[in-house]
Design an enzyme around this catalytic site. Structure first.
Site, PDB file in Angstrom:
ATOM      1  N   LYS A 131      38.094  15.540  13.095  1.00 40.91           N
ATOM      2  CA  LYS A 131      37.523  15.431  14.358  1.00 40.91           C
ATOM      3  C   LYS A 131      36.035  15.602  14.504  1.00 40.91           C
ATOM      4  O   LYS A 131      35.321  14.825  15.317  1.00 40.91           O
ATOM      5  CB  LYS A 131      38.309  16.418  15.275  1.00 40.91           C
ATOM      6  CG  LYS A 131      39.667  16.081  15.578  1.00 40.91           C
ATOM      7  CD  LYS A 131      40.294  16.903  16.782  1.00 40.91           C
ATOM      8  CE  LYS A 131      41.511  16.849  17.182  1.00 40.91           C
ATOM      9  NZ  LYS A 131      42.291  17.941  17.874  1.00 40.91           N
ATOM     10  N   LYS A 214      50.319   6.642  12.209  1.00 41.73           N
ATOM     11  CA  LYS A 214      51.153   7.142  13.214  1.00 41.73           C
ATOM     12  C   LYS A 214      50.826   6.503  14.625  1.00 41.73           C
ATOM     13  O   LYS A 214      49.423   6.697  14.772  1.00 41.73           O
ATOM     14  CB  LYS A 214      51.109   8.705  13.247  1.00 41.73           C
ATOM     15  CG  LYS A 214      52.446   9.247  14.210  1.00 41.73           C
ATOM     16  CD  LYS A 214      52.153  10.686  13.987  1.00 41.73           C
ATOM     17  CE  LYS A 214      52.487  11.483  15.175  1.00 41.73           C
ATOM     18  NZ  LYS A 214      52.316  13.014  15.456  1.00 41.73           N
ATOM     19  N   LYS A 217      48.147   9.027  20.495  1.00 42.43           N
ATOM     20  CA  LYS A 217      48.095   8.964  21.994  1.00 42.43           C
ATOM     21  C   LYS A 217      46.571   9.246  22.116  1.00 42.43           C
ATOM     22  O   LYS A 217      46.002   8.751  23.230  1.00 42.43           O
ATOM     23  CB  LYS A 217      48.793  10.268  22.991  1.00 42.43           C
ATOM     24  CG  LYS A 217      48.341  11.436  22.753  1.00 42.43           C
ATOM     25  CD  LYS A 217      49.223  12.298  23.194  1.00 42.43           C
ATOM     26  CE  LYS A 217      48.661  13.632  24.064  1.00 42.43           C
ATOM     27  NZ  LYS A 217      47.514  14.224  23.559  1.00 42.43           N
TER      28      LYS A 217
END
Ligand code: TRP
Length: 353
Positions: A131, A214, A217
């Site tokens: 991140k 994956k 979202k």
């Protein structure tokens, strides 16, 4: 009936069954969009567990602050995630559903645990590194201590089981380490040691454009996911544009045909038909056929969900009422834990006169 069983039986009759159920806790950070992947991989299972476990689900709005948020959007999204939980069939009576920020004990426990966390443990969190790299302009301390807040979410409710995806496993390990430190120092049994809950059900849904990753979202590329509240045209477009593999055969083969396999997985879970059945039905047909039908299946599945979501979103007072009821139930438990933690570490209890 053995003595044990008759005790259990009587407890159940007396509606004390929650005393014996294991506690499950999970949450979603209120960022991005809940996706078909969240639905199939997580929320569908939550629904199945609501009778057999004592379940708490929360909207991790404090975690959302680790990336920069437009306050208006955050507020709307918090309502919308909650409405999506409800629209997907999570029962607010059977489960305790609440907003993290409504329970001030999360941040309180988080501080105590922060003071027990060696920097080295945070430095090795792979999600922080990822991140921080992605988010170069806003590497704030919250992003760094995110896993400690997550540990507090779990420990505050003495959760036994935490359903987590691969990406959250390291955070759960940190949480378990913190329980070890805390109980070692202040007394065994103050905090409960949680475990990862790996469900046998619930497939891992992959990104539509890159089926080796994956479905996420928080993906910046909208084409990678179907959002639960996407409109029908969008769903159709995204499914039709999904990456498929070279070759023509419609066959489940994750190593060589990740794209088609992902579409088959989605199809199979939503239609509750075995993959082998689908392979048979599509023998000799083209990828296009599969996509057209799958788009229809997804649209049919999500249509009532979106309708319910939209209806709920028009009644904020109702959503507020349910959130408040959830917070009341959650807070009673959270307060017990924080009181025993504060006492254990030597904070003076305030005496009321
Ligand atoms: N970090 C989780 C995610 O982004 C959300 C989360 C916050 C969570 N606190 C939690 C999940 C506690 C499980 C338990 O997916």
């Amino acid at each position: 009936m053995s003595a044990f069983h008759s005790v259990v039986h009587r407890a159940k009759q007396k509606r004390y069954s929650f005393l014996m159920k294991q506690t499950i806790l999970s949450g979603s950070t209120v960022t991005g969009n809940l996706t078909l992947g969240n639905y199939i991989g997580a929320i569908q299972n939550w629904k199945k567990m609501q009778n057999d476990y004592d379940c708490l689900y929360f909207l991790a709005d404090l975690h959302a602050l680790t990336v920069s948020q437009d306050p208006k959007v955050l507020r709307e999204r918090t309502y919308s995630f909650f409405a999506q939980y409800l629209a997907l069939g999570l029962d607010p009576q059977k489960n305790i559903i609440f907003a993290q920020s409504h329970i001030h004990q999360h941040t309180e426990l988080s501080w105590v645990l922060t003071c027990l966390t060696p920097l080295g443990f945070l430095n090795r969190m792979t999600q922080f590194k990822e991140k921080a790299e992605k988010n170069e302009k806003n590497v704030n301390a919250g992003l760094y201590t995110y896993p400690i807040l997550m540990a507090s979410d779990i420990l505050l409710y003495q959760a036994d089981l935490v359903p987590v995806g691969e990406d959250q496993r390291q955070h759960l390990e940190l949480c378990r380490d913190l329980v070890g430190f805390f109980n070692n120092r202040y007394g065994a049994g103050i905090l409960k040691m949680p475990q990862a809950f790996v469900s046998k059900m619930g497939a891992r849904i992959m990104s539509l454009q890159d089926p080796t990753k994956k479905m996420s979202k928080s993906d910046e590329n909208e084409k990678n996911f179907v959002s639960i509240i996407d409109d029908e045209k969008k769903i159709e477009k995204k499914i039709k544009a999904a990456a498929t593999d070279s070759g023509t055969e419609i066959k489940y083969d994750v190593d060589n045909k990740a794209g088609v396999s992902n579409l088959l997985t989605i199809y199979s879970t939503l239609s509750e038909r075995p993959i082998a059945d689908l392979e048979k039905e599509y023998e000799g047909k083209m990828y296009g056929h599969l996509k057209v039908d799958l788009a229809e299946v997804v649209i049919q599945t999500l249509r009532p969900v979106k309708a319910k979501h939209d209806e709920l979103m028009r009644d904020r007072a109702y959503l507020d009422k349910l959130l408040n009821a959830g917070a009341e139930r959650a807070q009673a438990r959270a307060q017990k834990t924080i009181a025993s933690v504060y006492e254990a570490v030597g904070l003076l209890p305030r005496q009321l006169f």
